[in-house]
Design a protein around this motif. Structure first.
Motif, PDB file in Angstrom:
ATOM      1  N   LEU A 208       0.865  -1.206  -0.004  1.00 36.21           N
ATOM      2  CA  LEU A 208      -0.111  -0.145  -0.129  1.00 36.21           C
ATOM      3  C   LEU A 208       0.845   1.222  -0.075  1.00 36.21           C
ATOM      4  CD1 LEU A 208      -2.863  -0.959   2.494  1.00 36.21           C
ATOM      5  CD2 LEU A 208      -2.952  -0.773   0.057  1.00 36.21           C
ATOM      6  N   ILE A 209       1.975   1.261   0.578  1.00 37.89           N
ATOM      7  CA  ILE A 209       2.808   2.378   0.891  1.00 37.89           C
ATOM      8  C   ILE A 209       3.694   2.798  -0.332  1.00 37.89           C
ATOM      9  CG2 ILE A 209       4.915   3.186   2.146  1.00 37.89           C
ATOM     10  CD1 ILE A 209       3.352   2.396   4.787  1.00 37.89           C
ATOM     11  N   GLN A 210       4.009   1.527  -1.102  1.00 36.51           N
ATOM     12  CA  GLN A 210       5.035   1.529  -2.200  1.00 36.51           C
ATOM     13  C   GLN A 210       4.524   2.895  -3.100  1.00 36.51           C
ATOM     14  OE1 GLN A 210       4.785  -1.562  -4.965  1.00 36.51           O
ATOM     15  NE2 GLN A 210       6.974  -1.736  -5.360  1.00 36.51           N
ATOM     16  N   ARG A 211       3.553   3.067  -3.331  1.00 39.88           N
ATOM     17  CA  ARG A 211       2.839   4.076  -4.300  1.00 39.88           C
ATOM     18  C   ARG A 211       3.484   5.464  -3.763  1.00 39.88           C
ATOM     19  NH1 ARG A 211      -1.674   7.199  -4.748  1.00 39.88           N
ATOM     20  NH2 ARG A 211      -2.571   6.075  -2.912  1.00 39.88           N
ATOM     21  N   HIS A 212       3.516   5.629  -2.605  1.00 37.02           N
ATOM     22  CA  HIS A 212       3.902   6.992  -1.871  1.00 37.02           C
ATOM     23  C   HIS A 212       5.384   7.007  -2.015  1.00 37.02           C
ATOM     24  CE1 HIS A 212      -0.147   8.257  -0.754  1.00 37.02           C
ATOM     25  NE2 HIS A 212      -0.338   6.802  -0.214  1.00 37.02           N
ATOM     26  N   LEU A 213       5.995   5.921  -1.692  1.00 34.50           N
ATOM     27  CA  LEU A 213       7.624   5.852  -1.615  1.00 34.50           C
ATOM     28  C   LEU A 213       8.185   6.512  -2.964  1.00 34.50           C
ATOM     29  CD1 LEU A 213       8.374   2.897   0.014  1.00 34.50           C
ATOM     30  CD2 LEU A 213       8.159   4.882   1.001  1.00 34.50           C
ATOM     31  N   VAL A 214       7.487   6.070  -4.304  1.00 31.04           N
ATOM     32  CA  VAL A 214       7.890   6.528  -5.517  1.00 31.04           C
ATOM     33  C   VAL A 214       7.956   7.687  -6.121  1.00 31.04           C
ATOM     34  CG1 VAL A 214       8.286   4.017  -6.281  1.00 31.04           C
ATOM     35  CG2 VAL A 214       6.325   5.253  -6.717  1.00 31.04           C
ATOM     36  N   THR A 215       6.608   8.144  -5.272  1.00 29.88           N
ATOM     37  CA  THR A 215       6.270   9.708  -5.915  1.00 29.88           C
ATOM     38  C   THR A 215       7.396  10.514  -5.722  1.00 29.88           C
ATOM     39  OG1 THR A 215       3.933   9.005  -4.975  1.00 29.88           O
ATOM     40  CG2 THR A 215       4.287  11.290  -5.782  1.00 29.88           C
ATOM     41  N   GLY A 216       8.135  10.534  -4.615  1.00 30.46           N
ATOM     42  CA  GLY A 216       9.192  11.303  -4.312  1.00 30.46           C
ATOM     43  C   GLY A 216       8.767  12.549  -3.590  1.00 30.46           C
TER      44      GLY A 216
END
Lengths: 379, 286
Positions: free
Chosen positions: B270-278
């Motif tokens: 779930l968090i992965q998406r936020h991690l790559v946003t930068g």
């Protein structure tokens, strides 16, 4: 909108003085420019006016109000930062609307104002996008828009266009000038680029190491630089400096440089003037001709050898080596055909000359009259 | 790129995957094996007689399936430990990240505590945790916090807040100060700047920090073992319960390992998406 008055401003970071006693006042609706090299204190002065820094000494007035104790959020001052500082997580629309939201402007008015400003800056098509998709010019337009949108008492710009390409910078400075004219917004613009300053500003304050070197219109700063520093900073290439000495010749004061055969009569030089002076002449005010010939009255001439020729399209920069090894630069029209090692005679009008004290670099007001006739061929 | 180069790249990637994934596959395999296969030699990746009994006895220790029940019938059902972990780890994580964020902001922007205080927070991680266990045991006994969920939540928050602070400080330092100053000049109060400008810009960092701290809390064993006995035991402690006089019960341990990893995998996904946003959306400077 309001006038700005700054008095006796001092600021040091730890032991390093950044601003050392600067004062000036900006008229309501004026385009005022702080010009100086990096480290001159331009940014610090803007940040103090904005309230982001506290001065060690000095007063800041917006209009008639002393604002030293007013927090930045309540000063009604806007600033365009060098790195623009757009809100990356907001669309251009929200970037522009942000200051209005915070000032509790009714939503309908916000919408109208944002669209008006966007139209004025030609960024209407960007409103729904985020800053990371903008070009360098678009970002700057949005940044200026955000600063302008609530019509602050004063708009501060910290060299926002410096890292743009030359043509884009010209476009932006032109538009800013127009915008300032249309809105009558008081603006203080900091830059290290004299062209930006000269093209936009009503008045320019030249700063060096936290101190004011000169305050005046673009013409004044250009024509009558108050110091060697200003002469070097304003103009491209920099002002040429030729060392010379003051001598007495039959009771008259003569400016001479023996190695060059230079002798210029300066009748009204004050007695207190030091012996060593610098003769400053702008590259644009030099002319050349081949071979000897009559020197027009009110001019001086020097023999020189062409060193380097740099063509710049419609004009060229020519390095001329004088007899004593001093190199002077000349801006000449491109049709003038000169090649390295050509022997030429450099001419300049005496009224275009600035005189400076060699040691302090300060300007000396003096009228240069001409060469004493008997000394002309000497050396 | 040549075909050989391409092939060797794939082989390399495969090798790395094997090294990393083999233990996971092995645990998964054991969790479906009956007792006689746990230590069988030669080992098999695919169970010869696959069974779900290891999973069943986790929740029903007395259920007579697959011959495991006799071994673990004395163990508690895993339900209580699962609920405890699902309460303690997220709350402790939220508390730690929240405190860490505000502390990091104060340190990054206002230089609170100078250089000493932020560094000092790290001292909680400089000693072996067990050095703290005995004195804390005394305090906890006096405060009545032993074997309580609150006790572990407080402990985990205290021990991970240094991580939160330092991770968040790194992200907040990365937000250009001019952006906050621009908001101040727009007329924003310090709190408003914090919540409408800084917080959205470090959202990715906040997510990364939360995930990291959550994993620490979820897998923590020592304090859970020392400070709980029955009511507030967590999953890592429960895993250690599947040991008996006749040896280790690898099947139920593996099954619980798999069950316990599910929340972490889900949270990570779930968090992965936020991690790559930068954190600055690619906009710091030209």
């Amino acid at each position: 909108m309001a006038s700005v008055r700054v008095e006796g401003l001092r600021k040091a970071y730890r032991a390093n003085p950044a601003v050392r006693g600067v004062g000036f006042s900006v008229e309501d609706g004026e385009f005022f420019c702080l010009l100086g090299p990096p480290g001159a204190g331009k940014t610090t002065i803007l940040r103090i006016i904005a309230g982001l820094e506290r001065p060690d000494e000095g007063e800041i007035y917006l209009g008639e109000e002393l604002v030293n104790q007013v927090p930045p959020a309540e000063r009604d001052v806007a600033m365009v930062f060098e790195d623009l500082a757009l809100y990356p997580h907001m669309t251009a629309y929200d970037n522009l609307a942000h200051p209005l939201h915070l000032h509790k402007v009714p939503p309908a008015v916000i919408d109208k104002t944002v669209r008006e400003v966007a139209k004025m800056l030609h960024i209407s098509h960007l409103l729904d996008r985020r800053p990371d998709t903008f070009s360098g010019g678009e970002r700057r337009r949005v940044a200026v828009g955000r600063a302008l949108v609530r019509r602050p008492r004063v708009l501060l710009l910290d060299q926002p266009f410096t890292d743009l390409d030359a043509w884009l910078r010209q476009e932006m400075t032109g538009e800013l000038k127009r915008l300032q004219w249309e809105t009558g917004q008081t603006m203080i613009y900091a830059t290290h680029d004299f062209e930006e300053a000269v093209t936009m500003a009503d008045r320019i304050m030249v700063l060096n190491l936290g101190e004011a070197e000169q305050l005046g219109s673009a013409e004044e700063v250009y024509e009558r630089p108050a110091s060697v520093f200003v002469g070097g900073l304003v103009g491209s290439p920099s002002m040429n400096l030729i060392p010379c000495q003051v001598e007495r010749d039959d009771g008259a004061m003569v400016l001479s440089r023996k190695a060059l055969g230079l002798r210029i009569l300066v009748p009204h030089l004050p007695e207190s003037v030091p012996r060593d002076l610098l003769l400053g002449i702008r590259p644009e005010h030099l002319g050349v001709k081949r071979g000897e010939g009559a020197v027009p009255s009110g001019s001086a001439s020097l023999a020189a050898t062409v060193d380097i020729v740099q063509p710049l399209g419609d004009e060229q920069i020519i390095d001329l080596r004088l007899k004593d090894g001093t190199v002077v630069k000349m801006v000449a029209p491109s049709h003038l055909e000169l090649a390295p090692d050509d022997e030429v005679v450099v001419e300049f009008a005496l009224q275009a000359v600035s005189l400076f004290e060699a040691e302090s670099g300060r300007r000396i007001e003096a009228a240069l009259v001409g060469e004493p006739t008997e000394g002309k061929k000497e050396g | 790129m040549t075909l050989i180069g391409q092939a060797s790249r794939w082989l390399g990637a495969l090798a790395i995957c094997l090294v990393i994934l083999l233990p996971v596959v092995w645990v998964l395999s054991i969790s479906f094996k009956p007792p006689q296969e746990w230590l069988a030699y030669p080992p098999t990746i695919i169970p010869v007689e696959p069974t779900t009994s290891n999973y069943i006895v986790l929740f029903q220790p007395g259920n007579p399936v697959g011959g495991v029940a006799a071994m673990v019938s004395s163990a508690e059902p895993v339900t209580q430990a699962l609920i405890n972990s699902l309460i303690i780890a997220p709350i402790a994580t939220a508390a730690s990240v929240l405190i860490g964020f505000f502390a990091a902001y104060a340190v990054s922007r206002y230089r609170v505590g100078g250089t000493f205080m932020p560094f000092f927070t790290l001292t909680t991680r400089m000693f072996p945790p067990v050095a703290f266990a005995v004195p804390l045991l005394v305090y906890y006994r006096m405060l009545g916090l032993i074997d309580t969920q609150l006790g572990l939540i407080l402990m985990y928050t205290a021990f991970t807040v240094a991580f939160s602070l330092w991770m968040m400080k790194g992200f907040i330092d990365g937000v250009p100060r001019h952006i906050e100053e621009a908001a101040v000049l727009d007329g924003a109060s310090p709190w408003r700047v914090l919540f409408t400008i800084t917080l959205p810009l470090v959202r990715g960092g906040l997510a990364a920090t939360a995930l990291f701290v959550f994993i620490l809390n979820w897998t923590e064993f020592l304090f859970a073992l020392v400070f709980t006995s029955r009511e507030a035991i967590t999953i890592p402690v429960q895993v250690s319960h599947y040991v008996g006089a006749v040896g280790r019960f690898y099947g139920p341990q593996a099954a619980l390992g798999i069950v316990a990893s599910i929340p972490v995998v889900v949270a990570g996904y779930l968090i992965q998406r936020h991690l790559v946003t930068g954190f600055t959306f690619g906009l710091v400077r030209e």
